[in-house]
Design a protein around this motif. Sequence first.
Motif, PDB file in Angstrom:
ATOM      1  N   GLY A 144      79.778  52.493  38.891  1.00  0.00           N
ATOM      2  CA  GLY A 144      78.638  53.328  38.612  1.00  0.00           C
ATOM      3  C   GLY A 144      78.460  53.892  37.250  1.00  0.00           C
ATOM      4  N   ASP A 145      78.905  53.917  36.069  1.00  0.00           N
ATOM      5  CA  ASP A 145      79.005  54.370  35.068  1.00  0.00           C
ATOM      6  C   ASP A 145      78.953  53.378  33.944  1.00  0.00           C
ATOM      7  N   GLY A 146      78.292  52.178  34.097  1.00  0.00           N
ATOM      8  CA  GLY A 146      78.133  50.983  33.069  1.00  0.00           C
ATOM      9  C   GLY A 146      76.807  50.571  33.114  1.00  0.00           C
ATOM     10  N   GLY A 147      76.566  50.057  31.954  1.00  0.00           N
ATOM     11  CA  GLY A 147      75.135  49.589  31.806  1.00  0.00           C
ATOM     12  C   GLY A 147      75.071  48.314  32.288  1.00  0.00           C
ATOM     13  N   LEU A 148      73.670  47.918  32.636  1.00  0.00           N
ATOM     14  CA  LEU A 148      73.323  46.542  33.132  1.00  0.00           C
ATOM     15  C   LEU A 148      73.080  45.606  31.872  1.00  0.00           C
ATOM     16  N   GLY A 149      72.981  46.219  30.625  1.00  0.00           N
ATOM     17  CA  GLY A 149      72.894  45.298  29.457  1.00  0.00           C
ATOM     18  C   GLY A 149      74.405  44.853  29.103  1.00  0.00           C
ATOM     19  N   GLN A 150      75.250  45.786  29.112  1.00  0.00           N
ATOM     20  CA  GLN A 150      76.678  45.360  28.793  1.00  0.00           C
ATOM     21  C   GLN A 150      77.217  44.378  29.718  1.00  0.00           C
ATOM     22  N   LEU A 151      76.883  44.411  31.200  1.00  0.00           N
ATOM     23  CA  LEU A 151      77.316  43.411  31.947  1.00  0.00           C
ATOM     24  C   LEU A 151      76.685  42.109  31.806  1.00  0.00           C
ATOM     25  N   ALA A 152      75.299  42.173  31.395  1.00  0.00           N
ATOM     26  CA  ALA A 152      74.733  40.695  31.312  1.00  0.00           C
ATOM     27  C   ALA A 152      75.588  40.069  29.961  1.00  0.00           C
ATOM     28  N   THR A 153      75.537  40.989  29.085  1.00  0.00           N
ATOM     29  CA  THR A 153      76.473  40.224  27.829  1.00  0.00           C
ATOM     30  C   THR A 153      77.703  39.587  28.342  1.00  0.00           C
ATOM     31  N   ARG A 154      78.391  40.294  29.033  1.00  0.00           N
ATOM     32  CA  ARG A 154      79.829  39.661  29.550  1.00  0.00           C
ATOM     33  C   ARG A 154      79.524  38.794  30.249  1.00  0.00           C
ATOM     34  N   LEU A 155      78.557  38.729  31.199  1.00  0.00           N
ATOM     35  CA  LEU A 155      78.374  37.347  31.951  1.00  0.00           C
ATOM     36  C   LEU A 155      77.956  36.355  31.403  1.00  0.00           C
ATOM     37  N   ALA A 156      77.148  36.525  30.090  1.00  0.00           N
ATOM     38  CA  ALA A 156      76.764  35.503  29.447  1.00  0.00           C
ATOM     39  C   ALA A 156      77.685  34.893  28.248  1.00  0.00           C
ATOM     40  N   GLY A 157      79.038  35.514  28.400  1.00  0.00           N
ATOM     41  CA  GLY A 157      80.067  34.876  27.324  1.00  0.00           C
ATOM     42  C   GLY A 157      80.423  35.587  26.167  1.00  0.00           C
ATOM     43  N   SER A 158      79.842  37.105  26.152  1.00  0.00           N
ATOM     44  CA  SER A 158      80.279  38.060  25.304  1.00  0.00           C
ATOM     45  C   SER A 158      79.994  37.373  23.678  1.00  0.00           C
ATOM     46  N   ALA A 159      78.918  36.955  23.870  1.00  0.00           N
ATOM     47  CA  ALA A 159      78.377  36.314  22.536  1.00  0.00           C
ATOM     48  C   ALA A 159      78.775  37.600  21.243  1.00  0.00           C
ATOM     49  N   ASP A 160      78.647  38.933  21.453  1.00  0.00           N
ATOM     50  CA  ASP A 160      79.050  39.982  20.707  1.00  0.00           C
ATOM     51  C   ASP A 160      80.244  39.862  20.156  1.00  0.00           C
ATOM     52  N   MET A 161      81.265  39.212  20.689  1.00  0.00           N
ATOM     53  CA  MET A 161      82.604  38.998  20.394  1.00  0.00           C
ATOM     54  C   MET A 161      82.994  37.309  19.997  1.00  0.00           C
ATOM     55  N   PHE A 162      82.319  36.626  20.541  1.00  0.00           N
ATOM     56  CA  PHE A 162      82.773  35.278  20.221  1.00  0.00           C
ATOM     57  C   PHE A 162      81.390  34.293  19.848  1.00  0.00           C
ATOM     58  N   GLY A 163      80.525  34.984  19.541  1.00  0.00           N
ATOM     59  CA  GLY A 163      79.145  34.140  19.206  1.00  0.00           C
ATOM     60  C   GLY A 163      78.351  33.300  20.363  1.00  0.00           C
ATOM     61  N   PRO A 164      77.369  32.910  20.012  1.00  0.00           N
ATOM     62  CA  PRO A 164      76.692  32.102  21.241  1.00  0.00           C
ATOM     63  C   PRO A 164      77.499  30.887  21.612  1.00  0.00           C
ATOM     64  N   CYS A 165      77.586  30.656  22.987  1.00  0.00           N
ATOM     65  CA  CYS A 165      78.079  29.373  23.404  1.00  0.00           C
ATOM     66  C   CYS A 165      77.267  28.651  24.358  1.00  0.00           C
ATOM     67  N   ASP A 166      76.068  28.254  23.609  1.00  0.00           N
ATOM     68  CA  ASP A 166      74.888  27.337  24.279  1.00  0.00           C
ATOM     69  C   ASP A 166      75.707  26.024  23.988  1.00  0.00           C
ATOM     70  N   THR A 167      76.246  25.754  23.042  1.00  0.00           N
ATOM     71  CA  THR A 167      76.766  24.388  22.639  1.00  0.00           C
ATOM     72  C   THR A 167      78.368  24.310  23.117  1.00  0.00           C
ATOM     73  N   ALA A 168      78.949  24.681  22.000  1.00  0.00           N
ATOM     74  CA  ALA A 168      80.364  24.812  22.162  1.00  0.00           C
ATOM     75  C   ALA A 168      80.911  25.641  23.320  1.00  0.00           C
ATOM     76  N   PRO A 169      82.378  25.260  23.951  1.00  0.00           N
ATOM     77  CA  PRO A 169      82.699  26.083  25.056  1.00  0.00           C
ATOM     78  C   PRO A 169      82.796  27.549  24.728  1.00  0.00           C
ATOM     79  N   CYS A 170      82.569  28.323  25.571  1.00  0.00           N
ATOM     80  CA  CYS A 170      83.047  29.831  25.236  1.00  0.00           C
ATOM     81  C   CYS A 170      84.420  29.900  25.181  1.00  0.00           C
ATOM     82  N   ARG A 171      84.973  30.764  24.296  1.00  0.00           N
ATOM     83  CA  ARG A 171      86.311  31.083  24.095  1.00  0.00           C
ATOM     84  C   ARG A 171      86.816  32.163  24.732  1.00  0.00           C
ATOM     85  N   SER A 172      86.010  33.044  25.398  1.00  0.00           N
ATOM     86  CA  SER A 172      86.228  34.043  26.294  1.00  0.00           C
ATOM     87  C   SER A 172      87.141  33.797  27.771  1.00  0.00           C
ATOM     88  N   VAL A 173      88.255  34.346  27.936  1.00  0.00           N
ATOM     89  CA  VAL A 173      88.855  34.303  29.124  1.00  0.00           C
ATOM     90  C   VAL A 173      88.597  35.623  29.967  1.00  0.00           C
TER      91      VAL A 173
END
Length: 593
Positions: A384-413
Amino acid sequence: MAYGAHPAPGGTAWRVRAPLAQAVWLCLFAGAGETRHAMARDGDDWTLTLPGDHAGVRYGYRAAGEWAPERGLWFDPAKLLVDPHAVALDRRFAYDPALSTFGVDTAPLVPKAVVPGPLPLVPPAPPVFAPGGLIYEVNVRAFTMLHPDVPQHQRGTVAALAHPAMLAHLRKLGVDAVELMPIVAWVDERHLPPLGLRNAWGYNPVAFMALDPGLCPGGVAELRETVATLRAHGIGTILDLVFNHTGESDAAGPILSLRGLDNQAYAHDTQGQLINDTGCGNTLDFAQPHVRAMTLDALRHFVSHAGVDGFRFDLAPVLARGPGFAADAPIFAEIAADPLLADRVLIAEPWDIGPGGYQLGQFPAPWLEWNDRFRDDARRFWRGDGGLGQLATRLAGSADMFGPCDTAPCRSVNFLAAHDGFTLADCVAYAVKHNHANGEDNRDGHDDNHSWNNGVEGPSDDPAALARRQAALRALLGTLFASTGTIMLTAGDEFGRSQQGNNNAYAQDNALTWIDWERRDRDLEHFVAGLAAARATGDMARFPEDGQWLALDGAAMDAARWQDPATPGVAWQAPPDTRPGFRVSRSEGVSLG
């Protein structure tokens, strides 16, 4: 000639590195008897060839030289030393204070290496596992000790993973690879025996290639057969290996192997003191080519003789320190250039406790990385104390950490819980840790877990608290299975295993950590199997650019909605025939499809 013990023309040859030793002896054991053979210097190495086939013979080394621990010299001929390249041991390690005492003969205390017979090679084959799949983290002993269908003699061993009951469970969950917590031989930390405890996790190795005789009594053949059985069912095997330190610990630790042969393999500061970037007393020095070569020898051994799919590297920044972390460190290029290792799955735990030790997102492709930001942001959102935007970023592959993963596989575990920390069920049942069983007055373990107890701390019969916990578990698990990238689930979290609030159960080799198969939450297990089936309908390693974020009412998301803490949730609509979309609702949880 390779290091370790090997067949040679007309006999058996040994080679060991000990550059500062004045003399080294090969010690052969038959029954209670010991025979010593002086070895010959060959540069930084010592070698010996004896006539005859010595397969099955037990051996160790002794080394003589200067005893000056304050200068990093630990030579004591009374200490029997395990071959760093041993591939089999006759028994498990057991800590004893005599292992640290100068002049005390430790031959009765130290396991002996066993000269290997012919080791069959596994035919080369690409990994079964591919990025985007489900990794299942397994403590071999805890996972199998209490399973009613596994024969008693097989429980607690690597072979038990190939039992039909285990395979059926893995298939039900759609597991793409098991990640085995350390199964090479380790020694207990010296503070554990006086407390009546022992290391249950294995992150304190001594021999990097020798499988622990308790977990894998059949040696590399047992591992090879289990890997082959899992592979036949479409399940890969990833070994969690520890190359960042050894169980010889700090200056008061035992003399078991490298310390008595080549203490310079450990990193030292300018005053000659051991560097402790691991928190375990010592740190292997990967700036030295021979340390990297020893590591690659171990990796090749498990690929060529057991056929494993890949490796998870504990405290992986140590591999790239020289002394500071470098994303272009030699170890990365050396693995990539090795024909046996280049296509293996490589997973970094991207942090240690040294300077600049947090390196999430900094390992080179195609390395995968444990993403603790996913864990923390998912927990905080559903607490209840986390933001929706942060969660969406994690759901989408953490592009802030790994870059976009629309073509190459995402490297996040992506993971919600691992061996280290609260179990998933405890994360929603305990606001604080309860580690008193570890004998350290609850001082050990993390204090900031982003956990919550849903109104009652610990076990509860309160229907409202239990309902909130069940809803939170399903929301968290739905978040994991909806996420882009590779996902990891720790064994038992799919059916609500608990460690009674202990978030550092490394020393609990008992019912606290052994999985209770009889009392598991089968409804939750069925729910997770459904999530796995939904996830399997598309490519979850990528996050297509042409999808769209929608509000729960179907309208497009805008900046105001993203930033408004009252926004009730979000949906992501995937392009047709790519991967399932998902819907996140603060009141309803997560749904795929």
